[in-house]
Write an enzyme that holds these catalytic residues in place. Structure first.
Site, PDB file in Angstrom:
ATOM      1  CB  SER A   1    -149.869   4.369  99.858  1.00 34.72           C
ATOM      2  OG  SER A   1    -148.917   5.460  99.247  1.00 34.72           O
ATOM      3  CD  GLU A   2    -144.965   5.570 102.961  1.00 32.17           C
ATOM      4  OE1 GLU A   2    -145.316   4.396 102.382  1.00 32.17           O
ATOM      5  OE2 GLU A   2    -143.637   5.910 102.565  1.00 32.17           O
ATOM      6  CG  ASN A   3    -150.251   8.720 100.933  1.00 33.42           C
ATOM      7  OD1 ASN A   3    -150.049   7.726 100.898  1.00 33.42           O
ATOM      8  ND2 ASN A   3    -151.043   9.662  99.998  1.00 33.42           N
TER       9      ASN A   3
END
Lengths: 218, 235, 235, 218
Positions: A46-48
């Protein structure tokens, strides 16, 4: 018959190889996590800043500091890692993520994609989509074949502002699985009961189809 | 080592020196890991004409969103407008200048700013509106665009714990943009859940070394959840 | 999650695929934090024509220095020759091609290589032999040179602990170049003091996420000290 | 009389301000840590990845994983942080280190410095010196005023390969404290008992000196 959202997600999940690192966009892509075939393990990025995203939390596990890129509360699997946004996109930009699955407004025969803006109408921002299409090894676009007005979303050339150029090689829609190469959409599979003729009609960009196109197994 | 004690006692001191027209880099992703008290202080100060660099601009009525209400922000550099209606409205009317920047490019611009790298090449955004007017160079036959770094007059950061020397750790995904923001401010202010004594944090696991931090303040946090989603299955 | 199990059982498997003429990026600073067993394996394999990217080249008879003895290295990219007599000798006779690179630029080149950034601007080395022939650009009136990133066919890394998924932590200053090296190899091999099960390492304090790592091997280490200096004062 | 190594180090230490982050090169610079004045605290940065370097270890504290940039065994103070080399040079290159003290073979009136190579004779490599002179806010060069053959090391123009250009503003030698600006060395202080005439004689580059040049307090 056209596939449901769940069926598209099922077909997407068949693409994954065991041991793949996968980034799933919001919507249908996220659903694909529910249909990973037995014997295949994938790890969700998840790119966060989370590698090894787990299921949604139970009420007593809810934690405001534990969210995914869609801002939903999530959990982490055993063996997860959490890091900052620069590190997260180092992974993405550096080609370490094996599969990215994302939605689109339009895709064209040159592998261009438009997914983040409709001028004068909708400005949500590109978020991480531009980085993802520029960086991931394999990009899968999932979307309905046509918009709600019946207009094809597979075009000779994208009309909306682009998210990335020459980057899309695989598209999975409610009607078909297509490969993008040599300036055309190459039909690989069709939804059960959907004819090649129907797909051709609903594909505005150049479509190449063999005599026998197998049906998807979903 | 009193010369390294970065702890300040009130918000006025924490944001002292912020004036109209300055650039503020803010950590946080959505409402996760945002310096709530420092944002409130900026609202209280009424500083205007700000350029704010942050992945999002909070939501209506919470987070950086509250600075839109009084038109304190002149320009946003963000990757995502999302569901913030006031942000979208001020963008569409042209009241607010918005530089939409890909999320990974934004994170890297902050890191580069803090690391003394004035610009870097990336494939992200080539051939899109983001790449327009930017220097293009080919490496191994592939086109890349030159992206300049970002620094700010202030950086406002939310950490989990910090010691008096400003060494910080973040909790879970509340890390996000905070470590990069911390490096890129001329004055970096960190709002934390807990202040500890030097030596309490493991040196090998500090996310932000104190050298980047100028001020530390103890905060209290609402920690609003933007999208509460729970498991449907029973355990 | 067997598809993510990166553990291999012997050194031959760990370095499988290394062939003559390849580029190897190695972690370590001096003799601190070096993958001793992987270096020995390269010596055992007798692979030649290697380009080795590492801050130093060990010392005579230990660390990467052992690869100089059999002329396995064609080119070194390093910041420091130091007191390695064989290194200096092969450099001066021209037997070894050496690309001296400033230490910070070297670290950043590895990081950029792993992060998909093909080049970046830095002030380091401008106006010196390092800057010769490189693209110069001014930012805010100051000159900077363009430095290309580095990637390798293999990266060899020494970590303290890794879990089966390849998540690594480093101990004290044995961290040094290892995390950057880990990101920049097409095949990244990590030699560790201890292999643990997934879940044993705190997710927020992992230095190298497993996504960068292809193979993990349990090693044994001599950990030679290059300069033993002790306190003169009594406690 | 010319200062001893220890006296040069003492004078260097007087430059530090309370709360300064300082990077000290090998040799005389390292000695400066022993002479930091009372009431002044500095934190030492070692470019191999340690902020808050402490004293040398006792025998039972020796740890091969705990070294400084000179590869010497060290300890860390309470409140230290340890990080990778990219982060370490982000600090340096980004101007977060307040003082860098390093040795040199030559310095010239334009603030250029040569410190890493004597062609055909000595090739040790630049290590972190080029990054340090390009990045730190205040750079102090410490060296003997002349080499062992009596040749001045303060030149109109460096002859050896450079480490950095236009970056040196302050020099502390065994004879003098000098500021470098406007194409000249400006004499600020002289070693006790050393005349301005002697310093002028031993400075090959242009020297500017006031009528009254105070003596160093060491």
């Amino acid at each position: 018959m056209a596939l449901s959202r769940e069926q598209i997600a099922m077909r997407v999940a068949q693409e994954f190889k065991d041991g793949s690192y996968v980034n799933l966009g919001i919507g249908i892509p996220t659903l694909a996590a529910n249909y990973v075939p037995p014997g295949i393990d994938v790890m969700l990025q998840s790119e966060n800043g989370l590698l090894g995203m787990g299921r949604y939390p139970h009420e007593d596990e809810l934690d405001a500091d534990m969210i995914n890129a869609g801002k939903e509360t999530v959990t982490a699997i055993k063996g997860a890692s959490i890091f900052n946004s620069a590190e997260s996109f180092a992974m993405i930009r550096g080609g370490h993520v094996d599969f990215t699955v994302l939605g689109a407004f339009e895709v064209d025969v040159n592998g261009n994609i438009a997914s983040w803006m409709i001028p004068g109408k909708l400005v949500k921002g590109m978020g991480g989509a531009m980085d993802l299409v520029a960086g991931a090894k394999n990009i899968i676009v999932t979307m309905t074949h046509a918009d709600k007005h019946g207009n094809s979303k597979l075009l000779p050339a994208c009309k909306l502002p682009l998210t990335g150029v020459n980057c899309i090689t695989r598209i999975i829609t409610d009607l078909a699985v297509l490969e993008v190469k040599d300036g055309a959409f190459h039909l690989q599979e069709r939804a059960p009961g959907v004819s090649v003729a129907e797909i051709k009609e609903k594909t505005a960009g150049k479509l190449v189809a063999a005599d026998n196109v197998p049906e998807m197994q979903v | 080592m009193s010369g390294f004690d970065k702890v300040v006692s009130d918000y006025a001191e924490a944001m002292h020196g912020l004036t109209d027209g300055m650039t503020v880099i803010a950590g946080g992703f959505g409402l996760c890991g945002i310096p709530e008290g420092l944002i409130s202080q900026i609202k209280r100060m009424g500083t205007t004409g700000l350029t704010v660099v942050s992945n999002n601009c909070g939501v209506d009525g919470f987070g950086l969103g509250v600075l839109l209400e009084d038109r304190q922000i002149k320009k946003m550099i963000s990757s995502y407008v999302g569901e913030n209606a006031l942000f979208e409205q001020q963008l569409l009317t042209g009241e607010l200048d918005v530089e939409l920047t890909p999320q990974g490019t934004l994170a890297e611009k902050m890191r580069a700013g803090g690391a003394g790298i004035p610009a870097f090449y990336t494939a992200t955004g080539y051939g899109t509106p983001v790449g327009e007017g930017k220097d293009v160079k080919h490496f191994d036959g592939r086109p890349y665009i030159l992206e300049p770094s970002i620094t700010g007059d202030f950086a406002i950061v939310k950490a989990y714990k910090a010691d008096r020397y400003g060494n910080c750790i973040y909790r879970h995904t509340a890390q996000n943009f905070n470590p990069m923001a911390a490096t890129a401010g001329k004055i970096t202010v960190v709002e934390v859940e807990e202040i500890v004594e030097p030596g309490e944090l493991d040196p090998a696991h500090i996310h932000t070394p104190g050298i980047y931090v100028d001020r530390v303040i103890q905060g209290t946090f609402e920690k609003r959840i933007e999208r509460k989603v729970t498991a449907k299955e029973n355990r």
